[in-house]
Design an enzyme around this catalytic site. Structure first.
Site, PDB file in Angstrom:
ATOM      1  N   GLY A  26       0.722  -1.170  -0.055  1.00 44.94           N
ATOM      2  CA  GLY A  26       0.028   0.027   0.041  1.00 44.94           C
ATOM      3  C   GLY A  26       0.857   1.199   0.012  1.00 44.94           C
ATOM      4  CG  ASN A  27      -0.206   4.762  -1.344  1.00 44.74           C
ATOM      5  OD1 ASN A  27      -0.967   5.358  -0.843  1.00 44.74           O
ATOM      6  ND2 ASN A  27      -0.594   4.146  -2.700  1.00 44.74           N
TER       7      ASN A  27
END
Ligand code: C5P
Length: 217
Positions: A26-27
């Site tokens: 993810g980020n």
């Protein structure tokens, strides 16, 4: 109610790309900027539709929210929500996703100190909206650039066929992913305008002023 009768579609937040049933790539996007934009559109009377990645934020008043997880889901949901008058792509979409999602938790293998993941490109949601048969009248993308901001942002106007790019001025005090404040420069073919540093809610309102002007021109 200056956007009454207008449908504004916004994507926000990160996407999570699953590796196995318990892990993902993810980020750090909080989704705050995109949620503030959808809220500002709804306050002006727009039919505001918000496609949200995994975030911990309340749905703004008057906004229709659709939750998604991965880039592929966001792509399908955004395209499925067309037609719209305006699309604002404020999500931090993962550029790559694992080629295969393991059906069971990936285990450490005795004697193996490394693990190689094969990643494949995700679809470019913004570019696909901008070239869609039901293209919104106004398509706005975001860009997080660290250097040569103007050159890179203007390049995206053409490569993604969008009407404007809102470039985060990375490195300006108080701006960025988790922050409540931001600083943006909007680039379009006819000019540019710097917004902030200011609270994301203020920046969102200024972006809506820009959008109203463009829709009227
Ligand atoms: O090319 P880059 O990822 O820097 O462009 C950022 C813009 O493109 C953002 O508006 C982002 O939401 C959008 N984007 C997208 N789909 C992707 C990657 C980026 O819509 N797979």
């Amino acid at each position: 109610m200056s956007l009454a009768g207008t449908r504004v579609l916004v994507s926000a937040g990160p996407t999570y790309e699953d590796l196995d049933p318990v892990r993902f790539i993810g980020n750090r996007s909080s989704g705050k900027m995109g949620f503030a934009i959808a809220a500002a559109a709804a306050r002006r009377g727009a039919d505001a539709v918000l496609v949200a990645g995994p975030v911990h934020l309340k749905t703004p008043d008057g906004v229709r929210r659709i939750d998604v997880r991965s880039a592929a889901q966001m792509h399908a949901t955004v395209l499925g929500a067309l037609p719209a008058d305006v699309y604002i792509g404020a999500a931090a979409v993962a550029d790559f996703t694992p080629r295969n999602v393991a059906p069971a938790k990936i285990k450490k293998q005795p004697g193996h100190d490394t693990l190689t993941l094969e990643l494949v490109r995700t679809p470019d949601i913004l570019a696909d909206v901008a070239t869609h048969l039901r293209r919104p009248r106004l398509v706005v993308g975001f860009a997080a650039e660290t250097d040569d901001v103007a050159h890179n942002a203007r390049g995206k106007l053409d490569s993604k066929r969008v009407d404007a790019i809102a470039a985060n001025r990375v490195g300006v005090a108080g701006s960025g992913f988790e922050s409540d404040d931001n600083a943006l420069t909007i680039y379009w073919r006819g000019g540019e305008i710097a917004l902030g540093p200011a609270p994301k809610t203020t920046i969102a309102d200024a972006l809506m002023d820009f959008i109203e002007e463009r829709l009227a021109s």
